[in-house]
Design a protein around this motif. Structure first.
Motif, short mmCIF file in Angstrom:
data_model
loop_
_atom_site.label_atom_id
_atom_site.label_comp_id
_atom_site.label_asym_id
_atom_site.label_seq_id
_atom_site.Cartn_x
_atom_site.Cartn_y
_atom_site.Cartn_z
N SER A 34 -40.38 -14.96 -10.99
CA SER A 34 -40.11 -14.17 -12.19
C SER A 34 -40.71 -14.79 -13.45
CB SER A 34 -38.60 -14.00 -12.37
OG SER A 34 -37.98 -15.26 -12.63
N ARG A 35 -41.09 -16.08 -13.38
CA ARG A 35 -41.63 -16.77 -14.56
C ARG A 35 -43.16 -16.85 -14.56
NH1 ARG A 35 -39.62 -22.58 -14.54
NH2 ARG A 35 -40.44 -22.59 -16.65
N VAL A 36 -43.81 -16.33 -13.51
CA VAL A 36 -45.26 -16.54 -13.36
C VAL A 36 -46.04 -16.04 -14.57
CG1 VAL A 36 -47.31 -15.90 -12.05
CG2 VAL A 36 -45.24 -16.62 -10.84
N GLU A 37 -45.81 -14.79 -14.97
CA GLU A 37 -46.58 -14.22 -16.07
C GLU A 37 -46.29 -14.95 -17.39
OE1 GLU A 37 -49.07 -12.24 -15.76
OE2 GLU A 37 -48.63 -12.31 -13.60
N GLU A 38 -45.04 -15.33 -17.58
CA GLU A 38 -44.68 -16.06 -18.79
C GLU A 38 -45.43 -17.40 -18.86
OE1 GLU A 38 -40.86 -18.64 -20.37
OE2 GLU A 38 -40.54 -17.04 -18.91
N ILE A 39 -45.48 -18.09 -17.73
CA ILE A 39 -46.18 -19.38 -17.68
C ILE A 39 -47.67 -19.18 -17.88
CG2 ILE A 39 -46.78 -21.30 -16.14
CD1 ILE A 39 -43.93 -21.03 -14.95
#
Length: 371
Positions: free
Chosen positions: A241-246
């Motif tokens: 769930s954090r991939v795009e944010e990272i």
């Protein structure tokens, strides 16, 4: 020493500290030369750097089959027939051979790998290497599971490359904190770096910057080394769930997302590495010897200084002559005196204030100066 592609570690040298080549043999009858001592060859892995601790000499055995003479045998002596003349037809002395070189050597292995996986402890480097190759590094859920680099061959169709799992770095590694220097030296010879990030970390950007800082402080040239930034552990829902944010925080640097545990995204990673390796071919290592600096040789030059109640003679040729002829009897000492005289002993002794009958010491041999 010889670089043997069949070796991967220096472990075979760990329990033996002293190595000695064979002794030369004495001459035989009928003016026959004595046999030279048998050379000793020590095999080491490709990538071994040899450092002579006292002289600072460095030899880098970076190519298979590369070899170097790190210590030479001593110069042989001449037999008694060499000193025969019209007056002395049957000399009763001969020269001794000189001792060979002795050196204390430090061996350091720098692995040769196409791709090196770097990152903080527990980023999943060993798991990734297991996923892409047949290497079987130990995998554990605690820091520093890997204490030594592990190599694996990654095969992709007709192509293949060597990947190294480099143990986790920590802050201060460039100063040797933890096992920093032992880890960092292996990064120098990798063509491409995979910077693996732990997706469960609260701050992957800070983790990335920590490792990058240690690399550059250790060797500034590593800043320009081709690199892939890879986010690991996307099999965990919170990480996915954090991939795009990272990715946004790393922009414009692209970030690949994979799971070393399930293999997701690993094929894309391998293809991207093949592309980078094609764009960054190995640099050919050439053994280019520096041009020799030619200087006048101080052949035969000697120095005399008074120490206590004797005059000590120093100088390479004078000391070699004493080592070869000392202990060979009266005729040998006469020959030594003649050689020293030809090297300028008389002038040097007078400059030092010596008088006939004073004692001379040269390389452990004592003489009486005739003046």
């Amino acid at each position: 020493m010889r670089a043997d592609p069949g070796l991967t570690t220096l472990a075979h040298l760990r329990f033996r500290r002293t190595y000695k080549a064979g002794d030369g043999q004495p001459g035989a009858k009928r003016k026959q030369h004595g046999a030279s001592g048998e050379s000793l060859v020590i095999n080491v892995p490709v990538g071994t750097v040899v450092v002579a601790e006292e002289t600072g000499e460095v030899w880098d055995l970076a190519a298979p089959g590369a070899q170097v003479v790190v210590a030479r045998g001593g110069e042989g002596g001449r037999g008694n027939a060499r000193f025969a003349n019209s007056v002395r037809q049957a000399p009763a002395f001969a020269e001794k051979g000189l001792p060979g070189e002795e050196k204390v050597l430090k061996l350091e292995l720098k692995l040769l790998a196409d791709v090196g996986i770097i990152g903080l402890p527990n980023a999943g480097k060993s798991t990734l290497l297991r996923a892409v190759s047949r290497a079987r590094p130990e995998v554990g859920d605690y820091p520093f599971t890997t204490l030594e680099p592990v190599l694996g061959v990654v095969e992709a169709g007709m192509d293949s490359f060597v990947m190294a799992d480099l143990p986790g770095l920590i802050e201060g590694a460039h100063e040797g904190v933890g096992l920093g220097h032992q880890f960092l030296r292996h990064v120098e010879r990798t063509r491409v770096l995979v910077h693996l990030l732990d997706g469960t970390s609260p701050d992957p950007v800070r983790d990335y910057e920590t490792v990058r800082r240690e690399l550059v402080l250790y060797d500034p040239t590593l800043e320009k080394r081709p690199e892939l930034v890879v986010l690991n552990k996307i099999d965990i829902p919170e990480v996915r769930s954090r991939v795009e944010e990272i990715r946004k925080t790393f922009s414009p640097t692209p970030v690949l997302a994979i799971s070393g545990a399930t293999g997701e995204g690993v094929d894309s990673l391998i293809q991207e590495l093949l592309r980078l390796l094609r764009e960054n071919p190995p640099v050919a290592t050439e053994s280019v010897s520096e041009l020799p600096v030619l200087r006048p040789q101080a052949h035969g030059r000697l120095e005399v200084s008074k120490v206590d109640d004797a005059y000590v003679v120093t100088g390479e040729e004078a000391e070699k002559a004493a080592l070869k002829l000392g202990g060979g009897g009266f005729e040998a000492l006469d020959e030594l005196q003649d050689r020293l005289r030809r090297m300028g002993l008389e002038k040097a002794m007078r400059r030092a204030g010596a008088k006939p009958g004073d004692r001379i010491k040269v390389a452990g041999v004592e003489l009486e100066w005739q003046g």
